[in-house]
Design a protein around this motif. Structure first.
Motif, PDB file in Angstrom:
ATOM      1  N   ARG A  40      10.509  -5.362   9.378  1.00 16.94           N
ATOM      2  CA  ARG A  40       9.252  -6.117   9.490  1.00 16.94           C
ATOM      3  C   ARG A  40       8.065  -5.273   9.019  1.00 16.94           C
ATOM      4  NH1 ARG A  40      11.070  -7.042  14.825  1.00 16.94           N
ATOM      5  NH2 ARG A  40      12.337  -8.953  15.010  1.00 16.94           N
ATOM      6  N   ASN A  41       8.010  -4.030   9.426  1.00 19.31           N
ATOM      7  CA  ASN A  41       6.909  -3.156   9.019  1.00 19.31           C
ATOM      8  C   ASN A  41       6.910  -2.909   7.505  1.00 19.31           C
ATOM      9  OD1 ASN A  41       6.201  -2.973  11.716  1.00 19.31           O
ATOM     10  ND2 ASN A  41       7.354  -1.071  12.046  1.00 19.31           N
ATOM     11  N   ARG A  42       8.110  -2.713   6.937  1.00 22.62           N
ATOM     12  CA  ARG A  42       8.203  -2.473   5.500  1.00 22.62           C
ATOM     13  C   ARG A  42       7.782  -3.710   4.708  1.00 22.62           C
ATOM     14  NH1 ARG A  42      13.868  -0.247   3.695  1.00 22.62           N
ATOM     15  NH2 ARG A  42      13.206   1.298   5.256  1.00 22.62           N
ATOM     16  N   ARG A  43       8.187  -4.869   5.166  1.00 26.95           N
ATOM     17  CA  ARG A  43       7.805  -6.108   4.482  1.00 26.95           C
ATOM     18  C   ARG A  43       6.292  -6.319   4.530  1.00 26.95           C
ATOM     19  NH1 ARG A  43       7.224 -11.550   5.738  1.00 26.95           N
ATOM     20  NH2 ARG A  43       7.864 -12.985   4.074  1.00 26.95           N
ATOM     21  N   ALA A  44       5.700  -6.061   5.684  1.00 27.92           N
ATOM     22  CA  ALA A  44       4.241  -6.201   5.801  1.00 27.92           C
ATOM     23  C   ALA A  44       3.523  -5.206   4.888  1.00 27.92           C
ATOM     24  CB  ALA A  44       3.815  -6.000   7.255  1.00 27.92           C
ATOM     25  N   HIS A  45       4.079  -4.011   4.753  1.00 30.22           N
ATOM     26  CA  HIS A  45       3.468  -3.002   3.888  1.00 30.22           C
ATOM     27  C   HIS A  45       3.568  -3.409   2.404  1.00 30.22           C
ATOM     28  CE1 HIS A  45       2.170   0.838   2.351  1.00 30.22           C
ATOM     29  NE2 HIS A  45       3.335   1.018   1.718  1.00 30.22           N
ATOM     30  N   LEU A  46       4.724  -3.940   1.982  1.00 30.23           N
ATOM     31  CA  LEU A  46       4.890  -4.357   0.595  1.00 30.23           C
ATOM     32  C   LEU A  46       3.998  -5.546   0.254  1.00 30.23           C
ATOM     33  CD1 LEU A  46       8.759  -4.062   0.178  1.00 30.23           C
ATOM     34  CD2 LEU A  46       7.022  -2.545  -0.762  1.00 30.23           C
ATOM     35  N   ILE A  47       3.834  -6.437   1.184  1.00 28.01           N
ATOM     36  CA  ILE A  47       2.969  -7.601   0.931  1.00 28.01           C
ATOM     37  C   ILE A  47       1.523  -7.168   0.754  1.00 28.01           C
ATOM     38  CG2 ILE A  47       2.041  -9.693   1.990  1.00 28.01           C
ATOM     39  CD1 ILE A  47       4.795 -10.159   3.199  1.00 28.01           C
ATOM     40  N   SER A  48       1.107  -6.144   1.450  1.00 26.77           N
ATOM     41  CA  SER A  48      -0.276  -5.677   1.353  1.00 26.77           C
ATOM     42  C   SER A  48      -0.569  -4.985   0.021  1.00 26.77           C
ATOM     43  CB  SER A  48      -0.598  -4.722   2.499  1.00 26.77           C
ATOM     44  OG  SER A  48       0.208  -3.550   2.412  1.00 26.77           O
ATOM     45  N   LEU A  49       0.457  -4.545  -0.734  1.00 22.51           N
ATOM     46  CA  LEU A  49       0.254  -3.852  -2.008  1.00 22.51           C
ATOM     47  C   LEU A  49       0.130  -4.857  -3.148  1.00 22.51           C
ATOM     48  CD1 LEU A  49       2.956  -1.027  -1.669  1.00 22.51           C
ATOM     49  CD2 LEU A  49       0.524  -0.845  -1.180  1.00 22.51           C
ATOM     50  N   ASN A  50      -0.592  -4.435  -4.230  1.00 19.09           N
ATOM     51  CA  ASN A  50      -0.618  -5.259  -5.433  1.00 19.09           C
ATOM     52  C   ASN A  50       0.598  -4.948  -6.305  1.00 19.09           C
ATOM     53  OD1 ASN A  50      -1.196  -2.845  -6.788  1.00 19.09           O
ATOM     54  ND2 ASN A  50      -3.416  -3.188  -6.640  1.00 19.09           N
ATOM     55  N   ALA A  51       0.705  -5.625  -7.442  1.00 21.23           N
ATOM     56  CA  ALA A  51       1.908  -5.503  -8.266  1.00 21.23           C
ATOM     57  C   ALA A  51       2.078  -4.089  -8.815  1.00 21.23           C
ATOM     58  CB  ALA A  51       1.859  -6.517  -9.412  1.00 21.23           C
ATOM     59  N   PHE A  52       0.982  -3.484  -9.261  1.00 19.27           N
ATOM     60  CA  PHE A  52       1.084  -2.152  -9.850  1.00 19.27           C
ATOM     61  C   PHE A  52       1.450  -1.109  -8.804  1.00 19.27           C
ATOM     62  CE2 PHE A  52      -0.971   1.843 -11.306  1.00 19.27           C
ATOM     63  CZ  PHE A  52      -0.171   2.051 -12.423  1.00 19.27           C
TER      64      PHE A  52
END
Length: 330
Positions: free
Chosen positions: A68-80
Motif C-alpha cells: 500500500r505504501n509503495r503504491r501510494a508513493h508511485l502514484i504521487s510521482l510523475n512519469a519521468f
C-alpha cells in the motif's frame, strides 16, 4: 515438637483450603463471562483467537502494508520520476551503469536542421506534392520571405561563384538590399545600381535557374561583373496615359489642317502678286477675315463630327502607387 508440628500443619491446612476457594471463584467467573459473550455474539461475527497468531500471518500483513505504501508513493510521482526510479531499481538489483540507459542524441534534429534539409530557393507546384511536416515547415518559412531583391555573398567572386538568398522582414524594414548594398558584408548607400542575374544552382541533386535582381554599390558591382558583364536594369521612361493619347490626335490634325490651309493661300498670293498689288492686298485681307471667321467654326464642326467625346479614365489608388514606386523598384 509435636505441638509445633501440629500448629504448622494446621496452618498449612488452612492455606490449602483458601487456595481451592480462589480457584473455584475464578473458574466460575470465567464460565459466566464466556456465557455472556456467547449471548452477545452476532451470527456473522467471527470468534476470537484463543491462540497466538502464526508468523506467516504477521509477515503477510506486513507485505500488504508495504505494498500500500509503495503504491501510494508511485502514484504521487510523475512519469519521468517514476521512470528514473524503475531504472535505479533495475541497476540496483541486476547491475549495470546509467550510461547504458541514456538516449542517443546523434540523430536529434532542431527546426533549423529541418529547414536546412528541406529549404528551396523557389517552390514549384511539383515540389508541393507529397508534403510531409518537414516540407510544410520549410514552405511556411519560404512564404514569409520577401522576393523582390536578393542578398548576395561575393566572397568567392574570383571563382565565379555567388550565393543568393531572399530577404527577411528585418532586412526589408532596415532597407538592406534595396537602399543599402545587397552584399551581406557591405552597407554602402551611395551609387547603387540594379542588376539582373541568371542564377544557376543545384538543389536536391537537380539543376535549376532563377532570374534575380540585385542592388549593389560600384565596388560590389565590379565583383559581380568580374568575369562577364551582367544586365543592368535602368529606369524606363514614363509612358503617357490613355486619355492624353486620345486627346493628342485631334489637336495635331487641326494644326496640320491650318498649316495646309495657310500654304494654299500663300501660293495664291504669289500668283496674284504678279497681276496687281491692290488685288493682293484684298486677298490678304479676305484671307485674314476668312481665317478669323473659319477658325473657331472649323474647330467646332470638327469636334462636332469627330464622334463621341473621349472618355477620361480615372486611375485607381493602386495604379497611382505603382507609378510612384516604379523608379524605386528597379
Amino acid at each position: 515438637m509435636f505441638l509445633s508440628d501440629w500448629v504448622h500443619g494446621s496452618g498449612g491446612y488452612d492455606s490449602d483450603f483458601s487456595d481451592d476457594d480462589g480457584q473455584g471463584e475464578s473458574s466460575h467467573r470465567g464460565i459466566k463471562r464466556k456465557s455472556e459473550e456467547e449471548i452477545l455474539q452476532k451470527p456473522f461475527q467471527k470468534g476470537r483467537h484463543s491462540q497466538v497468531a502464526h508468523r506467516s500471518l504477521h509477515s503477510n500483513e506486513l507485505d500488504r502494508e508495504e505494498a500500500r505504501n509503495r503504491r501510494a508513493h508511485l502514484i504521487s510521482l510523475n512519469a519521468f520520476e517514476r521512470h528514473k526510479k524503475f531504472v535505479g531499481d533495475y541497476i540496483l538489483y541486476y547491475g549495470g551503469q546509467m550510461a547504458d540507459f541514456k538516449r542517443s542524441v546523434a540523430k536529434d534534429k532542431t527546426d533549423l536542421d529541418v529547414l536546412r534539409e528541406n529549404h528551396r530557393f523557389l517552390w514549384r507546384d511539383e515540389d508541393e506534392e507529397d508534403m510531409t511536416w518537414e516540407k510544410e515547415l520549410a514552405k511556411k518559412y519560404y512564404d514569409k520571405l520577401f522576393k523582390e531583391y536578393c542578398i548576395t555573398d561575393l566572397s568567392r567572386y574570383k571563382e565565379n561563384k555567388f550565393g543568393f538568398r531572399w530577404r527577411t522582414e528585418n532586412e526589408v524594414v532596415s532597407g538592406k538590399g534595396q537602399f543599402q548594398c545587397g552584399n551581406k558584408r557591405c552597407e554602402k548607400q551611395e551609387g547603387l545600381k540594379s542588376w539582373e542575374v541568371n542564377f544557376a544552382y543545384v538543389e536536391h541533386s537537380e539543376k535549376r535557374n532563377a532570374l534575380v535582381k540585385l542592388r549593389l554599390c560600384p565596388e560590389c558591382s565590379f565583383k559581380l561583373n568580374y568575369h562577364h558583364k551582367r544586365k543592368e536594369v535602368k529606369a524606363k521612361a514614363k509612358t503617357k496615359s490613355l486619355s492624353e493619347e486620345s486627346e493628342e490626335p485631334p489637336h495635331k490634325k487641326k494644326r496640320k489642317r491650318s498649316s495646309s490651309h495657310s500654304k494654299k493661300h500663300k501660293h495664291k498670293r504669289r500668283r496674284d502678286r504678279s497681276t496687281s498689288s491692290s488685288s493682293s492686298e484684298e486677298l490678304l485681307n479676305s484671307d485674314k477675315d476668312s481665317e478669323a471667321e473659319d477658325g473657331p467654326e472649323g474647330q467646332s464642326e470638327a469636334d462636332h463630327w469627330r464622334g463621341p467625346a473621349p472618355a477620361v479614365e480615372e486611375k485607381s489608388r493602386e495604379e497611382e502607387f505603382d507609378e510612384y514606386f516604379e523608379d524605386m523598384f528597379l
